[in-house]
Design a protein around this motif. Structure first.
Motif, PDB file in Angstrom:
ATOM      1  N   LEU A  54      82.019  33.099 -22.948  1.00 45.37           N
ATOM      2  CA  LEU A  54      82.431  33.061 -24.492  1.00 45.37           C
ATOM      3  C   LEU A  54      82.863  34.479 -25.001  1.00 45.37           C
ATOM      4  O   LEU A  54      83.554  34.806 -25.682  1.00 45.37           O
ATOM      5  N   VAL A  60      89.845  30.289 -27.000  1.00 35.74           N
ATOM      6  CA  VAL A  60      88.787  29.371 -26.954  1.00 35.74           C
ATOM      7  C   VAL A  60      89.422  28.105 -27.289  1.00 35.74           C
ATOM      8  O   VAL A  60      89.728  27.902 -28.700  1.00 35.74           O
ATOM      9  N   TYR A  62      88.350  24.372 -28.171  1.00 34.71           N
ATOM     10  CA  TYR A  62      86.944  23.483 -28.371  1.00 34.71           C
ATOM     11  C   TYR A  62      87.124  21.999 -28.650  1.00 34.71           C
ATOM     12  O   TYR A  62      87.987  21.763 -29.384  1.00 34.71           O
ATOM     13  N   LEU A  71      80.615  28.550 -31.464  1.00 32.60           N
ATOM     14  CA  LEU A  71      82.129  29.304 -31.490  1.00 32.60           C
ATOM     15  C   LEU A  71      81.701  30.646 -31.960  1.00 32.60           C
ATOM     16  O   LEU A  71      82.473  31.585 -31.716  1.00 32.60           O
ATOM     17  N   ALA A  74      81.934  33.565 -29.556  1.00 36.35           N
ATOM     18  CA  ALA A  74      83.160  34.318 -29.051  1.00 36.35           C
ATOM     19  C   ALA A  74      83.473  35.871 -29.829  1.00 36.35           C
ATOM     20  O   ALA A  74      83.091  35.783 -31.159  1.00 36.35           O
ATOM     21  N   ARG A  80      90.915  30.749 -31.834  1.00 38.97           N
ATOM     22  CA  ARG A  80      90.123  29.455 -31.686  1.00 38.97           C
ATOM     23  C   ARG A  80      91.129  28.280 -32.034  1.00 38.97           C
ATOM     24  O   ARG A  80      91.691  28.323 -32.816  1.00 38.97           O
TER      25      ARG A  80
END
Length: 277
Positions: A54, A60, A62, A71, A74, A80
Protein backbone atom coordinates in the motif's frame (compact mmCIF):
# COMPACT_ATOMS: atom_id res chain seq x y z
CA UNK A 1 35.81 -15.85 18.40
CA UNK A 2 34.31 -19.18 17.30
CA UNK A 3 30.69 -19.30 16.30
CA UNK A 4 28.66 -20.29 19.35
CA UNK A 5 26.02 -21.82 17.07
CA UNK A 6 28.01 -23.56 14.31
CA UNK A 7 24.87 -25.33 13.10
CA UNK A 8 23.12 -22.06 12.26
CA UNK A 9 23.70 -20.89 8.71
CA UNK A 10 22.57 -17.28 8.36
CA UNK A 11 22.92 -17.25 4.58
CA UNK A 12 19.40 -18.58 3.81
CA UNK A 13 17.85 -16.09 6.25
CA UNK A 14 19.73 -13.17 4.69
CA UNK A 15 18.80 -14.37 1.22
CA UNK A 16 15.12 -14.52 2.19
CA UNK A 17 15.24 -10.97 3.59
CA UNK A 18 16.90 -9.75 0.39
CA UNK A 19 14.23 -11.44 -1.67
CA UNK A 20 11.45 -9.73 0.29
CA UNK A 21 13.19 -6.37 -0.04
CA UNK A 22 13.52 -6.86 -3.78
CA UNK A 23 9.92 -7.99 -4.05
CA UNK A 24 8.71 -4.68 -2.62
CA UNK A 25 11.35 -2.36 -4.11
CA UNK A 26 10.02 0.06 -6.75
CA UNK A 27 10.82 -0.86 -10.32
CA UNK A 28 9.92 2.20 -12.32
CA UNK A 29 8.19 1.71 -15.64
CA UNK A 30 7.31 -1.93 -15.09
CA UNK A 31 3.80 -3.31 -14.78
CA UNK A 32 3.14 -4.35 -11.20
CA UNK A 33 -0.07 -5.50 -9.61
CA UNK A 34 -0.61 -6.59 -6.02
CA UNK A 35 -3.80 -8.36 -5.00
CA UNK A 36 -3.89 -7.47 -1.33
CA UNK A 37 -6.07 -8.89 1.42
CA UNK A 38 -7.33 -6.07 3.64
CA UNK A 39 -8.44 -8.47 6.36
CA UNK A 40 -11.78 -8.33 8.19
CA UNK A 41 -11.65 -4.62 9.00
CA UNK A 42 -9.18 -3.77 11.76
CA UNK A 43 -6.11 -2.12 10.16
CA UNK A 44 -3.90 -3.71 12.83
CA UNK A 45 -4.64 -7.11 11.29
CA UNK A 46 -2.97 -6.26 7.98
CA UNK A 47 0.20 -8.16 7.12
CA UNK A 48 3.51 -6.33 6.91
CA UNK A 49 3.62 -7.10 3.18
CA UNK A 50 0.19 -5.53 2.72
CA UNK A 51 1.26 -2.32 4.45
CA UNK A 52 4.43 -2.13 2.33
CA UNK A 53 2.53 -2.70 -0.90
CA UNK A 54 0.00 0.00 0.00
CA UNK A 55 2.86 2.37 0.77
CA UNK A 56 4.13 1.96 -2.77
CA UNK A 57 0.79 2.23 -4.56
CA UNK A 58 0.16 4.65 -7.41
CA UNK A 59 -3.39 3.36 -7.81
CA UNK A 60 -5.62 1.59 -5.27
CA UNK A 61 -8.79 -0.15 -6.41
CA UNK A 62 -10.72 -1.01 -3.27
CA UNK A 63 -13.81 -2.96 -2.28
CA UNK A 64 -16.76 -1.97 -0.11
CA UNK A 65 -15.59 -4.28 2.69
CA UNK A 66 -12.24 -2.56 3.20
CA UNK A 67 -12.16 -1.26 6.77
CA UNK A 68 -11.81 2.44 7.63
CA UNK A 69 -8.27 3.68 8.03
CA UNK A 70 -6.71 1.13 5.69
CA UNK A 71 -6.81 3.43 2.67
CA UNK A 72 -4.88 6.00 4.71
CA UNK A 73 -1.85 3.74 4.46
CA UNK A 74 -1.52 4.53 0.75
CA UNK A 75 0.38 7.67 -0.30
CA UNK A 76 -1.75 10.82 -0.47
CA UNK A 77 -0.81 11.06 -4.14
CA UNK A 78 -2.23 7.63 -4.93
CA UNK A 79 -5.39 7.49 -7.02
CA UNK A 80 -8.17 5.76 -5.08
CA UNK A 81 -10.92 4.08 -7.10
CA UNK A 82 -13.96 2.50 -5.45
CA UNK A 83 -14.99 -0.69 -7.25
CA UNK A 84 -17.05 -2.25 -4.47
CA UNK A 85 -19.84 -4.74 -4.84
CA UNK A 86 -22.70 -5.02 -2.38
CA UNK A 87 -25.90 -6.96 -2.82
CA UNK A 88 -27.84 -5.41 -5.69
CA UNK A 89 -25.36 -2.56 -6.16
CA UNK A 90 -22.13 -2.89 -8.14
CA UNK A 91 -19.96 0.18 -8.59
CA UNK A 92 -18.28 -1.43 -11.60
CA UNK A 93 -18.67 -4.67 -13.54
CA UNK A 94 -16.00 -7.29 -12.95
CA UNK A 95 -14.82 -7.12 -16.57
CA UNK A 96 -14.34 -3.37 -16.25
CA UNK A 97 -12.38 -3.78 -13.00
CA UNK A 98 -10.01 -6.28 -14.60
CA UNK A 99 -9.54 -4.01 -17.61
CA UNK A 100 -8.81 -1.00 -15.40
CA UNK A 101 -6.19 -2.91 -13.39
CA UNK A 102 -4.47 -4.00 -16.60
CA UNK A 103 -4.57 -0.54 -18.15
CA UNK A 104 -3.07 1.19 -15.12
CA UNK A 105 -0.38 -1.45 -14.72
CA UNK A 106 0.51 -1.33 -18.42
CA UNK A 107 1.03 2.42 -17.99
CA UNK A 108 3.81 1.66 -15.49
CA UNK A 109 1.81 2.24 -12.33
CA UNK A 110 2.03 0.19 -9.16
CA UNK A 111 -1.54 -1.05 -8.78
CA UNK A 112 -2.92 -2.39 -5.51
CA UNK A 113 -6.18 -4.27 -5.84
CA UNK A 114 -7.44 -4.13 -2.26
CA UNK A 115 -9.97 -6.77 -1.26
CA UNK A 116 -11.72 -7.31 2.05
CA UNK A 117 -10.62 -10.39 3.96
CA UNK A 118 -8.41 -12.68 1.89
CA UNK A 119 -8.28 -11.94 -1.85
CA UNK A 120 -8.56 -15.63 -2.76
CA UNK A 121 -11.68 -16.28 -0.67
CA UNK A 122 -14.90 -15.41 -2.54
CA UNK A 123 -13.14 -12.38 -4.02
CA UNK A 124 -13.05 -13.16 -7.78
CA UNK A 125 -9.28 -12.95 -7.61
CA UNK A 126 -8.99 -15.82 -10.06
CA UNK A 127 -10.75 -13.84 -12.78
CA UNK A 128 -8.46 -10.87 -12.29
CA UNK A 129 -5.34 -13.03 -12.24
CA UNK A 130 -6.36 -14.77 -15.47
CA UNK A 131 -7.04 -11.41 -17.14
CA UNK A 132 -3.63 -10.05 -16.15
CA UNK A 133 -1.66 -13.20 -17.02
CA UNK A 134 -3.26 -13.27 -20.47
CA UNK A 135 -1.71 -9.83 -21.05
CA UNK A 136 1.68 -10.70 -19.65
CA UNK A 137 1.25 -8.54 -16.54
CA UNK A 138 2.85 -9.98 -13.39
CA UNK A 139 0.66 -10.17 -10.33
CA UNK A 140 1.55 -10.88 -6.70
CA UNK A 141 -1.00 -12.07 -4.16
CA UNK A 142 -0.65 -10.90 -0.57
CA UNK A 143 -3.00 -12.93 1.64
CA UNK A 144 -5.17 -11.46 4.34
CA UNK A 145 -7.15 -12.74 7.31
CA UNK A 146 -10.47 -13.99 5.99
CA UNK A 147 -13.66 -12.89 7.76
CA UNK A 148 -14.37 -16.25 9.38
CA UNK A 149 -11.02 -16.34 11.16
CA UNK A 150 -11.09 -12.67 12.13
CA UNK A 151 -14.65 -12.80 13.46
CA UNK A 152 -14.05 -16.01 15.40
CA UNK A 153 -10.94 -14.56 17.00
CA UNK A 154 -12.71 -11.33 17.87
CA UNK A 155 -15.53 -13.28 19.53
CA UNK A 156 -13.08 -15.55 21.34
CA UNK A 157 -14.45 -18.77 19.85
CA UNK A 158 -12.64 -21.64 18.18
CA UNK A 159 -13.99 -22.92 14.87
CA UNK A 160 -12.74 -26.37 15.78
CA UNK A 161 -12.97 -28.03 19.15
CA UNK A 162 -11.75 -31.43 20.23
CA UNK A 163 -14.64 -33.84 20.56
CA UNK A 164 -17.11 -31.23 19.24
CA UNK A 165 -16.12 -29.99 15.78
CA UNK A 166 -13.45 -31.60 13.63
CA UNK A 167 -14.22 -29.89 10.32
CA UNK A 168 -14.86 -26.35 9.09
CA UNK A 169 -16.75 -25.37 5.95
CA UNK A 170 -16.56 -21.94 4.33
CA UNK A 171 -19.50 -21.22 2.02
CA UNK A 172 -21.03 -18.15 0.42
CA UNK A 173 -24.79 -17.78 0.30
CA UNK A 174 -24.52 -15.33 -2.60
CA UNK A 175 -23.89 -16.78 -6.05
CA UNK A 176 -23.30 -14.84 -9.26
CA UNK A 177 -25.56 -17.18 -11.24
CA UNK A 178 -29.14 -16.11 -10.56
CA UNK A 179 -31.20 -18.58 -8.59
CA UNK A 180 -28.30 -20.88 -7.72
CA UNK A 181 -27.86 -21.65 -4.02
CA UNK A 182 -25.70 -24.10 -2.08
CA UNK A 183 -27.17 -27.45 -1.16
CA UNK A 184 -27.61 -26.58 2.49
CA UNK A 185 -28.86 -30.04 3.42
CA UNK A 186 -25.49 -31.54 2.41
CA UNK A 187 -23.75 -29.05 4.69
CA UNK A 188 -25.73 -30.17 7.74
CA UNK A 189 -22.86 -31.72 9.66
CA UNK A 190 -23.47 -31.92 13.42
CA UNK A 191 -19.75 -32.53 14.01
CA UNK A 192 -18.55 -29.56 11.97
CA UNK A 193 -18.66 -25.77 11.93
CA UNK A 194 -20.29 -23.92 9.06
CA UNK A 195 -19.14 -20.36 8.26
CA UNK A 196 -21.60 -18.61 5.97
CA UNK A 197 -20.43 -15.51 4.11
CA UNK A 198 -23.01 -13.02 2.82
CA UNK A 199 -25.86 -14.97 4.35
CA UNK A 200 -28.15 -12.39 5.95
CA UNK A 201 -30.60 -12.24 3.05
CA UNK A 202 -30.62 -16.03 2.73
CA UNK A 203 -31.11 -16.78 6.43
CA UNK A 204 -34.47 -18.51 5.96
CA UNK A 205 -33.12 -20.71 3.17
CA UNK A 206 -30.05 -21.56 5.23
CA UNK A 207 -32.15 -22.56 8.21
CA UNK A 208 -34.61 -24.55 6.11
CA UNK A 209 -31.90 -26.44 4.25
CA UNK A 210 -29.91 -27.30 7.35
CA UNK A 211 -32.98 -28.48 9.23
CA UNK A 212 -34.03 -30.55 6.20
CA UNK A 213 -30.56 -32.09 6.29
CA UNK A 214 -31.14 -33.26 9.84
CA UNK A 215 -29.35 -30.58 11.84
CA UNK A 216 -30.72 -30.10 15.35
CA UNK A 217 -32.87 -26.91 15.61
CA UNK A 218 -31.01 -26.14 18.85
CA UNK A 219 -27.63 -26.00 17.06
CA UNK A 220 -25.89 -22.80 18.24
CA UNK A 221 -25.56 -19.86 15.86
CA UNK A 222 -23.33 -16.81 16.20
CA UNK A 223 -23.89 -13.95 13.75
CA UNK A 224 -21.23 -11.24 13.70
CA UNK A 225 -21.63 -7.87 11.99
CA UNK A 226 -18.63 -5.61 11.27
CA UNK A 227 -16.30 -8.16 12.81
CA UNK A 228 -13.06 -6.79 14.39
CA UNK A 229 -14.21 -3.18 13.90
CA UNK A 230 -15.13 -0.71 16.67
CA UNK A 231 -18.82 -1.10 15.79
CA UNK A 232 -18.77 -4.91 15.87
CA UNK A 233 -22.05 -6.45 16.94
CA UNK A 234 -22.78 -10.09 17.77
CA UNK A 235 -26.04 -11.94 18.24
CA UNK A 236 -26.43 -15.58 19.18
CA UNK A 237 -29.18 -18.12 19.48
CA UNK A 238 -30.41 -21.45 18.11
CA UNK A 239 -30.55 -22.38 14.45
CA UNK A 240 -34.34 -22.31 14.62
CA UNK A 241 -34.17 -18.53 15.23
CA UNK A 242 -31.60 -17.76 12.51
CA UNK A 243 -33.79 -15.37 10.43
CA UNK A 244 -34.69 -13.40 13.56
CA UNK A 245 -31.02 -13.22 14.57
CA UNK A 246 -29.89 -11.79 11.25
CA UNK A 247 -32.85 -9.41 11.16
CA UNK A 248 -31.63 -7.96 14.45
CA UNK A 249 -28.38 -6.89 12.80
CA UNK A 250 -27.84 -3.66 10.93
CA UNK A 251 -26.70 -3.05 7.37
CA UNK A 252 -23.02 -3.93 7.77
CA UNK A 253 -21.25 -7.03 6.45
CA UNK A 254 -21.97 -10.09 8.55
CA UNK A 255 -20.69 -13.61 8.98
CA UNK A 256 -22.83 -16.45 10.32
CA UNK A 257 -21.16 -19.26 12.25
CA UNK A 258 -23.24 -22.39 12.86
CA UNK A 259 -22.19 -25.32 15.01
CA UNK A 260 -21.66 -26.61 18.52
CA UNK A 261 -18.15 -25.17 18.62
CA UNK A 262 -19.70 -21.73 19.22
CA UNK A 263 -21.94 -22.87 22.06
CA UNK A 264 -21.76 -20.36 24.88
CA UNK A 265 -20.32 -17.61 22.68
CA UNK A 266 -20.79 -14.21 24.24
CA UNK A 267 -23.11 -11.93 22.32
CA UNK A 268 -23.04 -8.16 22.38
CA UNK A 269 -26.74 -7.55 21.91
CA UNK A 270 -29.66 -8.14 24.30
CA UNK A 271 -31.69 -9.61 21.45
CA UNK A 272 -29.79 -12.91 21.80
CA UNK A 273 -31.25 -13.82 25.18
CA UNK A 274 -34.78 -13.11 24.03
CA UNK A 275 -34.43 -15.21 20.89
CA UNK A 276 -32.82 -18.07 22.74
CA UNK A 277 -35.58 -18.17 25.35
Amino acid sequence: MPNALPWLDAAPVLAACAAVAGFLRPRRGTAEVFLVGAGPGDPDLLTVAAVKALGRADVVLYDALVGPGILDLAPKSALRVFVGKRSGAHAMAQEAISALIAARAAAGKVVVRLKGGDPMMFGRAGEEIDHLKARGIPVTVIPGITAALGCAASAGVSLTRRGVAATVHFVTAHRCDAGATPDWSRLADPEGTLCVYMGKEQASAVRGGLLAGGLDPATPVLAIENGTRPDERRVSGPLSALPDLTAALGGGPALIIIGWAVAGAEASSPVSAALAG
